[in-house]
Design a protein around this motif. Structure first.
Motif, short mmCIF file in Angstrom:
data_model
loop_
_atom_site.label_atom_id
_atom_site.label_comp_id
_atom_site.label_asym_id
_atom_site.label_seq_id
_atom_site.Cartn_x
_atom_site.Cartn_y
_atom_site.Cartn_z
N LEU A 72 3.47 -7.00 -0.19
CA LEU A 72 2.39 -7.21 0.77
C LEU A 72 1.22 -6.30 0.43
O LEU A 72 1.40 -5.12 0.14
N MET A 73 0.02 -6.84 0.49
CA MET A 73 -1.18 -6.06 0.19
C MET A 73 -1.63 -5.32 1.44
O MET A 73 -2.65 -5.62 2.05
N ALA A 90 8.44 1.56 -7.95
CA ALA A 90 9.77 1.00 -8.21
C ALA A 90 10.11 -0.09 -7.21
O ALA A 90 10.66 -1.14 -7.58
N ALA A 91 9.79 0.13 -5.93
CA ALA A 91 10.08 -0.88 -4.91
C ALA A 91 9.26 -2.14 -5.14
O ALA A 91 9.76 -3.26 -5.01
N ILE A 92 7.99 -1.97 -5.50
CA ILE A 92 7.13 -3.12 -5.74
C ILE A 92 7.62 -3.91 -6.95
O ILE A 92 7.57 -5.15 -6.97
N THR A 121 0.82 -1.21 0.00
CA THR A 121 0.00 0.00 0.00
C THR A 121 0.86 1.26 0.00
O THR A 121 0.62 2.19 -0.77
N ALA A 122 1.86 1.28 0.87
CA ALA A 122 2.70 2.47 1.00
C ALA A 122 3.91 2.42 0.08
O ALA A 122 4.61 3.41 -0.06
N LYS A 158 2.32 -8.36 8.92
CA LYS A 158 2.13 -9.27 7.79
C LYS A 158 3.45 -9.91 7.35
O LYS A 158 3.44 -10.92 6.65
N ILE A 159 4.57 -9.33 7.76
CA ILE A 159 5.86 -9.92 7.41
C ILE A 159 6.00 -11.29 8.08
O ILE A 159 6.41 -12.27 7.45
#
Length: 214
Positions: free
Chosen positions: A120-121, A111-113, A106-107, A127-128
């Motif tokens: 992670l959604m 580029a990172a995604i 989300t945040a 969630k990690i």
């Protein structure tokens, strides 16, 4: 600290501070339950800010004032089995340099995604731990399926060689084993809640090295 001035006279001061997310401490605790006891914070913030946040979260190793390339170099120096968690453009080189790049969906920046292995959604750091627990559980189910499938086929082959098992029965054993393997795999989808407290804590080799947070 931000000073407030009026007509050349300081009339007040405003203190600003970076605070970790409320659920971040719980996320660190869950990682510890999974056997991941070494975490490293890599950040571009000042050493004072980084030390304060790391102290709140119980992170012993901190590297501050890092540029994007410095973060990637730090990840490489940590060796094998490193998971990197990041969400910004500055984290992209480190995500690419890690064995497992995890982007906060989300945040996270596009580029990172794009570079990360997993997105992670959501932006909940807990969630990690869920991700690692689910990965370990999935690996366990896969191993169970392989062992069961090969075992039943080997036993059926031995009986066939000695003429103790009709061909139609061997086919039935093969089909039955396949159905059981599929049913066992479906547990990952609907047979058990995917929450960290419900996931099994298995061997830690799914992420054997340090986990890096940014």
């Amino acid at each position: 600290v931000v000073l407030v001035e009026r007509a050349g006279t300081v009339i007040g001061a405003i203190g600003l501070a970076d605070r970790p997310r409320p659920e971040a401490r719980e996320a660190m605790g869950r990682l510890g339950e999974l056997g991941i006891t070494r975490t490293v914070m890599l950040t571009g913030d000042t050493p004072q800010t980084a030390a304060a946040i790391a102290g709140d979260l119980g992170i012993a190793e901190v590297a501050a004032d890092l540029l994007p390339g410095d973060k990637a170099d730090a990840v490489r120096r940590l060796g094998d089995g490193v998971a990197m968690v990041g969400d910004g453009v500055n984290d992209t080189p480190a995500l690419a340099a890690s064995d497992l790049g995890i982007a906060m969906g989300t945040a996270g920046s596009p580029a990172a995604i794009e570079v990360a292995d997993v997105a992670l959604m959501g932006d909940d750091p807990r969630k990690i731990a869920e991700l690692i627990g689910l990965a370990r559980w999935t690996r366990t189910v896969v191993r169970q399926n392989i062992a069961f499938s090969l075992g039943t086929k080997a036993i059926a082959a031995v009986f066939l060689l000695f003429g103790a098992l009709p061909l139609w029965a061997a086919v039935g054993v093969d089909v039955g084993a396949s159905l059981l393997v599929v049913a066992n795999g479906l547990r990952l989808v609907s047979g058990r809640p995917v929450g960290q407290r419900e996931l099994p804590i298995l061997e830690r080799s799914a992420v054997a090295g340090p986990t890096v947070f940014v």
